[in-house]
Write an enzyme that holds these catalytic residues in place. Sequence first.
Site, PDB file in Angstrom:
ATOM      1  N   PHE A  82      11.094  14.191  -9.325  1.00  0.00           N
ATOM      2  CA  PHE A  82      11.864  13.444  -8.332  1.00  0.00           C
ATOM      3  C   PHE A  82      12.095  14.278  -7.073  1.00  0.00           C
ATOM      4  O   PHE A  82      12.418  13.727  -6.021  1.00  0.00           O
ATOM      5  CB  PHE A  82      13.274  13.116  -8.864  1.00  0.00           C
ATOM      6  CG  PHE A  82      13.342  12.121  -9.977  1.00  0.00           C
ATOM      7  CD1 PHE A  82      13.290  10.762  -9.718  1.00  0.00           C
ATOM      8  CD2 PHE A  82      13.487  12.536 -11.296  1.00  0.00           C
ATOM      9  CE1 PHE A  82      13.383   9.830 -10.737  1.00  0.00           C
ATOM     10  CE2 PHE A  82      13.582  11.618 -12.327  1.00  0.00           C
ATOM     11  CZ  PHE A  82      13.533  10.268 -12.054  1.00  0.00           C
ATOM     12  N   THR A 135       6.449   6.338  -3.959  1.00  0.00           N
ATOM     13  CA  THR A 135       7.126   5.245  -3.247  1.00  0.00           C
ATOM     14  C   THR A 135       6.121   4.204  -2.750  1.00  0.00           C
ATOM     15  O   THR A 135       4.960   4.541  -2.476  1.00  0.00           O
ATOM     16  CB  THR A 135       7.903   5.835  -2.047  1.00  0.00           C
ATOM     17  OG1 THR A 135       8.254   4.781  -1.169  1.00  0.00           O
ATOM     18  CG2 THR A 135       7.082   6.838  -1.248  1.00  0.00           C
ATOM     19  N   ASP A 136       6.603   2.982  -2.581  1.00  0.00           N
ATOM     20  CA  ASP A 136       5.736   1.932  -2.010  1.00  0.00           C
ATOM     21  C   ASP A 136       5.411   2.220  -0.546  1.00  0.00           C
ATOM     22  O   ASP A 136       4.487   1.632   0.019  1.00  0.00           O
ATOM     23  CB  ASP A 136       6.379   0.547  -2.154  1.00  0.00           C
ATOM     24  CG  ASP A 136       7.726   0.399  -1.458  1.00  0.00           C
ATOM     25  OD1 ASP A 136       8.262   1.402  -0.939  1.00  0.00           O
ATOM     26  OD2 ASP A 136       8.257  -0.731  -1.431  1.00  0.00           O
ATOM     27  N   GLU A 137       6.177   3.153   0.065  1.00  0.00           N
ATOM     28  CA  GLU A 137       5.960   3.424   1.491  1.00  0.00           C
ATOM     29  C   GLU A 137       4.586   4.039   1.763  1.00  0.00           C
ATOM     30  O   GLU A 137       4.119   4.037   2.895  1.00  0.00           O
ATOM     31  CB  GLU A 137       7.076   4.320   2.041  1.00  0.00           C
ATOM     32  CG  GLU A 137       8.437   3.699   1.817  1.00  0.00           C
ATOM     33  CD  GLU A 137       9.551   4.288   2.674  1.00  0.00           C
ATOM     34  OE1 GLU A 137       9.267   4.905   3.699  1.00  0.00           O
ATOM     35  OE2 GLU A 137      10.719   4.098   2.285  1.00  0.00           O
ATOM     36  N   TYR A 160       7.542  11.090   6.315  1.00  0.00           N
ATOM     37  CA  TYR A 160       7.988  11.056   4.906  1.00  0.00           C
ATOM     38  C   TYR A 160       6.904  10.419   4.037  1.00  0.00           C
ATOM     39  O   TYR A 160       6.463  11.001   3.042  1.00  0.00           O
ATOM     40  CB  TYR A 160       9.300  10.276   4.781  1.00  0.00           C
ATOM     41  CG  TYR A 160       9.585   9.793   3.368  1.00  0.00           C
ATOM     42  CD1 TYR A 160       9.898  10.703   2.356  1.00  0.00           C
ATOM     43  CD2 TYR A 160       9.524   8.433   3.035  1.00  0.00           C
ATOM     44  CE1 TYR A 160      10.134  10.273   1.046  1.00  0.00           C
ATOM     45  CE2 TYR A 160       9.765   7.997   1.740  1.00  0.00           C
ATOM     46  CZ  TYR A 160      10.067   8.919   0.754  1.00  0.00           C
ATOM     47  OH  TYR A 160      10.298   8.494  -0.541  1.00  0.00           O
ATOM     48  N   LYS A 164       4.494  11.928   0.967  1.00  0.00           N
ATOM     49  CA  LYS A 164       4.454  11.385  -0.394  1.00  0.00           C
ATOM     50  C   LYS A 164       3.023  10.960  -0.761  1.00  0.00           C
ATOM     51  O   LYS A 164       2.574  11.168  -1.884  1.00  0.00           O
ATOM     52  CB  LYS A 164       5.407  10.184  -0.530  1.00  0.00           C
ATOM     53  CG  LYS A 164       6.882  10.503  -0.410  1.00  0.00           C
ATOM     54  CD  LYS A 164       7.416  11.411  -1.506  1.00  0.00           C
ATOM     55  CE  LYS A 164       7.542  10.733  -2.856  1.00  0.00           C
ATOM     56  NZ  LYS A 164       8.187  11.628  -3.861  1.00  0.00           N
TER      57      LYS A 164
END
Length: 360
Positions: A82, A135-137, A160, A164
């Site tokens: 995480f 993340t979906d981002e 960001y 990721k």
Amino acid sequence: MYTYLITGGAGFIGSNFIHYILNKHKDIFVINLDKLTYAGNLDNLKSIEGYKNYKFIKGDICDEKLLEEIFSSYDVDYVVNFAAESHVDRSIKDSTIFVKTNVLGTQTLLNVAKEYWQEPDGGYNKKKKFLQVSTDEVYGSLGKEGYFRETTPLDPRNPYSASKASADLIVKSYCDTYGFPASITRCSNNYGPYQFPEKLIPLVINNCLSGKKIPVYGDGLNIRDWLYVEDHCKAIDIVLRKGKMGDVYNIGGNNEVKNIDMVKILIKIVKELLNENDERKDLISEELIKFVEDRKGHDRRYAIDANKIKKKLGWVPETTFEEGIRNTVKWYLNNGEWLKNVTSGEYLKYYEEMYKERLD
Ligand code: NAD
Ligand code: TYD
């Protein structure tokens, strides 16, 4: 007996995950490795301090020596990563630490896990698993139609999400190159207890409670797909135990909400749940809303197609939005001391820097 190494376990989702697994499984030992950045807070874990099957270690996932000490002292079975810098607005101001922690930190963690887990024949014990919490981002931004699927090309649009996505690619490369036992989960926006009030939902609740203006970026019509954090924790635990190594799983709430609608819902619930005699009640209204300069490169819409995890692993979100959002507001109202502690000092400086020009 399974030993989990949870990184970033003092943050929002990590601390919820630790509470969840310690409640759910009896036969586990949990190590929480966290650097305690501004977002890490040991108050989130106060109720389990001193548990014999839980150990906190303060440290950085970029610290190879420390990771080697951990892997040589404990027979780690599961790594759940995480640990990250997680706030888009901060990454727009300065992306350096995002690349360090999110990319290099993940790579360091993978390297040490590989070193300790790989057997002389190059294979891995079936018990060992690494889960990268993504993340979906990483998929970028959607228009009015469509959903992110696991096959959607990566198209991150802010520092960001770029960090990721880079971490996801490093994880994938370890699976493909070394047969390393990792999977990746890509989740939509989470909400729930212990979220740091730089993110939309706790920021709105906190501003309502302190009578501050509520900054809504742009036209407020950007859409996020909100998932209650406990449902995310359940999904991660299922992927860890039953997921196919090398696979990606999207996790979503099937719950698209426009930002402006979310803000209005929160204003209404905070007002409703405050005690009758609380003098802040009368000051809370939609008049607090202020449309401000948009976030740079603001992704318009996120929406997850979570059919793969539903069909293959039987996970579906269990908490309705109505239930989850009321629980969340109640939690913040009942944990005024927690909120007060995290919104003093450093936070005030951050808030001033991030919002002063926008709100003046
Ligand atoms: P958070 O910012 O609340 O917590 C991050 C934690 O990581 C903090 O405790 C911090 O101290 C720790 N940390 C930061 N740098 C570290 C380092 N170098 N070494 C060790 N620990 C470090 O974040 P969150 O919202 O709980 O998100 C957790 C993970 O889930 C992140 O990887 C994030 O990208 C991902 N994610 C978050 C959401 C969301 O809505 N919050 C959605 C999808 C995915
Ligand atoms: P945020 O909680 O930062 O999550 P993310 O950027 O990862 O989706 O923001 C959620 C949405 O709310 C996003 O569209 C940006 C918007 N937003 C505001 O309008 N005002 C704010 O003060 C913040 C923090 C976010």
